[in-house]
Design a protein around this motif. Structure first.
Motif, PDB file in Angstrom:
ATOM      1  N   VAL A 119       1.184 -32.916 -40.217  1.00  0.00           N
ATOM      2  CA  VAL A 119       1.628 -33.842 -39.172  1.00  0.00           C
ATOM      3  C   VAL A 119       2.157 -33.069 -37.972  1.00  0.00           C
ATOM      4  CG1 VAL A 119       3.369 -35.578 -38.571  1.00  0.00           C
ATOM      5  CG2 VAL A 119       2.025 -35.819 -40.669  1.00  0.00           C
ATOM      6  N   SER A 120       2.940 -32.044 -38.219  1.00  0.00           N
ATOM      7  CA  SER A 120       3.495 -31.251 -37.123  1.00  0.00           C
ATOM      8  C   SER A 120       2.394 -30.619 -36.280  1.00  0.00           C
ATOM      9  CB  SER A 120       4.420 -30.171 -37.691  1.00  0.00           C
ATOM     10  OG  SER A 120       4.922 -29.363 -36.662  1.00  0.00           O
ATOM     11  N   MET A 121       1.403 -30.034 -36.943  1.00  0.00           N
ATOM     12  CA  MET A 121       0.289 -29.414 -36.208  1.00  0.00           C
ATOM     13  C   MET A 121      -0.490 -30.449 -35.419  1.00  0.00           C
ATOM     14  SD  MET A 121      -1.387 -26.530 -38.678  1.00  0.00           S
ATOM     15  CE  MET A 121      -2.765 -26.298 -37.549  1.00  0.00           C
ATOM     16  N   ALA A 122      -0.843 -31.557 -36.090  1.00  0.00           N
ATOM     17  CA  ALA A 122      -1.649 -32.586 -35.425  1.00  0.00           C
ATOM     18  C   ALA A 122      -0.901 -33.174 -34.228  1.00  0.00           C
ATOM     19  CB  ALA A 122      -2.029 -33.683 -36.414  1.00  0.00           C
ATOM     20  N   LYS A 123       0.376 -33.487 -34.409  1.00  0.00           N
ATOM     21  CA  LYS A 123       1.166 -34.043 -33.301  1.00  0.00           C
ATOM     22  C   LYS A 123       1.211 -33.076 -32.126  1.00  0.00           C
ATOM     23  CE  LYS A 123       4.535 -37.281 -35.147  1.00  0.00           C
ATOM     24  NZ  LYS A 123       5.959 -37.526 -35.399  1.00  0.00           N
ATOM     25  N   GLY A 124       1.461 -31.808 -32.426  1.00  0.00           N
ATOM     26  CA  GLY A 124       1.553 -30.820 -31.363  1.00  0.00           C
ATOM     27  C   GLY A 124       0.269 -30.711 -30.566  1.00  0.00           C
ATOM     28  N   ILE A 125      -0.855 -30.670 -31.260  1.00  0.00           N
ATOM     29  CA  ILE A 125      -2.144 -30.542 -30.569  1.00  0.00           C
ATOM     30  C   ILE A 125      -2.469 -31.823 -29.808  1.00  0.00           C
ATOM     31  CG2 ILE A 125      -4.638 -30.280 -30.929  1.00  0.00           C
ATOM     32  CD1 ILE A 125      -3.847 -28.381 -33.318  1.00  0.00           C
ATOM     33  N   MET A 126      -2.252 -32.968 -30.431  1.00  0.00           N
ATOM     34  CA  MET A 126      -2.544 -34.225 -29.748  1.00  0.00           C
ATOM     35  C   MET A 126      -1.664 -34.390 -28.510  1.00  0.00           C
ATOM     36  SD  MET A 126      -3.177 -36.526 -33.187  1.00  0.00           S
ATOM     37  CE  MET A 126      -3.620 -38.082 -32.437  1.00  0.00           C
ATOM     38  N   ASN A 127      -0.408 -33.965 -28.602  1.00  0.00           N
ATOM     39  CA  ASN A 127       0.478 -34.033 -27.440  1.00  0.00           C
ATOM     40  C   ASN A 127      -0.011 -33.161 -26.297  1.00  0.00           C
ATOM     41  OD1 ASN A 127       2.264 -35.887 -28.540  1.00  0.00           O
ATOM     42  ND2 ASN A 127       3.670 -34.338 -29.311  1.00  0.00           N
TER      43      ASN A 127
END
Length: 146
Positions: free
Chosen positions: A39-47
């Motif tokens: 979740v942390s990785m996905a959120k960071g990239i999507m942001n």
């Protein structure tokens, strides 16, 4: 009402207008620490790409599948390009930590297949050659070419 089919969920595809969507799904061990990392990785990239975070998990006994929906306006070429660039970065970054996608759309099959490594691709080609020697069933599907 639970158990009754409806089309209410489809309204989500107009979150940004235009109904564009690409799902990024990965499978990993069913551990809380893995879920947090994913979740942390996905959120960071999507942001980075200005894409709102939307996702969830399907958890089994030993593995879990995380699916993130990149919503965009498919009538806006800039938004579509942004969503595709985000997806490519998700593929690349998750691949670096050994987490590949469990399936993808045809636009990203070659990139997803390359993350599996040459040995896996060789096995896939050999199986394809044995079962479909003329290469007529889904040619090129999942990056497999004979």
């Amino acid at each position: 009402m639970a158990g009754e089919l409806d089309l209410d969920e489809f309204a989500l595809y107009n979150w940004r207008g235009g109904g564009g969507s690409v799902w990024f799904g990965v499978t990993a061990p069913a551990k809380g620490s893995e879920a947090k990392r994913i979740v942390s990785m996905a959120k960071g990239i999507m942001n980075e790409f200005g894409i709102d975070f939307l996702g969830g998990f399907m958890v089994q006994a030993r593995e879990m599948t995380a699916v993130f929906d990149l919503l965009y306006d498919r009538n806006d070429p800039a938004e579509m390009a942004k969503a595709h660039a985000c997806y490519q970065k998700l593929l690349t970054e998750f691949g670096k930590i050994g987490i590949g996608v469990y399936r993808t759309n045809i636009g990203f099959m070659d990139q997803a297949a390359a993350l599996q490594g040459e040995v896996r691709m060789d096995v896939n080609r050999r199986i394809k050659q044995a079962l479909d020697p003329n290469g007529i069933i889904a040619p090129g599907k999942s990056g497999i070419r004979i």
